[in-house]
Scaffold this motif. Structure first.
Motif: not given
Ligand code: MLT
Length: 282
Positions: A123-133, A223-226, A269-279
């Protein structure tokens, strides 16, 4: 019974978007407590307990859980349930639809990442972006499958406490284990809450998971890979290899963390996530 859920960030219509947090093995949605408490402004967070974990029943609706005999893996016995990544991904797709959260940012830790790859395939239609941790695209090696069989036997013989004892030193960095016993206690407690049947079922499901490496070039969403710098389970090399194959990905290595940067270094981690979604907002 549907999947049980922790949520934060309120009204879906006012939200800039929804982040769906998928936990790893053998945890539950509470592994994301520090992320739900400090969500990026305007975002909604949903952290389900995947089927069989936390407060979600293994036989949650809808869907029939296959057995070892159905899927043909020696990790689960013939009559034991198996939590395939496909089944877990279908559950997550149902949740995103029910919560009107799609397309969502899917932030997925380790086993949650295996589920996220399967969600993308279906279901790629349900995915806007990915954070893979702290996850990887490759399937288990033969050696890895044998280790899962041994771990399943430990869960049958000695329960979740033995699993917690064996896993903790690989999940957390030495620094966290030495200086933050409260973090180790929290992780241990989460593992102790996981029924041995779920542990076995998830081990069996992970052992037969699909190789997602060939799918990486199709993942066109940001995609953000952490990865935790000291992760011995899914190390920095796995993360780097994924970033090379993903069309639109960035790598962030979190210092002073092993497999669980989301609990060991939540602020970083939260800083990385916030920066990613802001973009993504622009
Ligand atoms: C996890 O944290 O979800 C597990 O380490 C994944 C795995 O065992 O492959």
């Amino acid at each position: 019974m549907e999947l049980q859920l922790r949520s934060s960030g309120g009204d879906p219509t006012a939200a800039r978007g929804t982040i769906v947090f998928l936990h790893g093995f053998p945890f539950d949605g509470s592994v994301w407590a520090a992320q739900l408490e400090a969500l990026p402004e305007g975002w909604r967070g949903l952290a389900p307990d995947l089927r069989g974990f936390g407060r979600s029943d293994i036989h949650a609706d809808p869907g029939i859980v296959p057995t070892g005999a159905d899927v043909g893996t020696p990790v689960a016995k013939a009559t034991e349930p198996v939590l395939t990544m496909e089944l877990l991904a279908n559950d997550v797709a149902g949740l995103i639809e029910r919560e009107e959260a799609g397309p969502a940012v899917v932030c997925a830790l380790s086993m949650g990442g295996y589920v996220a790859f399967e969600l993308w395939r279906r279901r790629p239609d349900l995915v806007r972006a990915l954070v893979l941790v702290d996850t990887r695209s490759e399937p288990d090696t033969d050696e890895g499958r044998e280790a899962r069989m041994r771990m399943a036997q430990t869960a049958r013989d000695a329960g979740a406490a033995a699993i917690a004892g064996a896993m903790l030193p690989t999940l957390l960095s030495n620094r966290t284990l030495d200086r933050h016993p409260e973090v180790a206690d929290r992780v241990r407690e989460m593992i102790l809450q996981t029924p041995p049947a779920t542990i076995i079922a998830a081990l069996a499901g992970m052992a037969i998971r699909h190789d997602a490496t060939g799918d990486l070039p199709t993942i066109t969403v940001p995609t953000l890979v952490v990865v935790g710098e000291e992760d011995p389970i899914t190390h920095v090399d796995h993360a780097r290899a994924m970033v090379e194959r993903l069309p639109d990905a960035r790598l962030e290595v979190v210092p002073a963390a092993a497999h669980l940067p989301v609990v060991e270094q939540p602020e970083a981690f939260n800083r990385l996530l916030a920066d990613f979604v802001r973009r993504l907002e622009g």
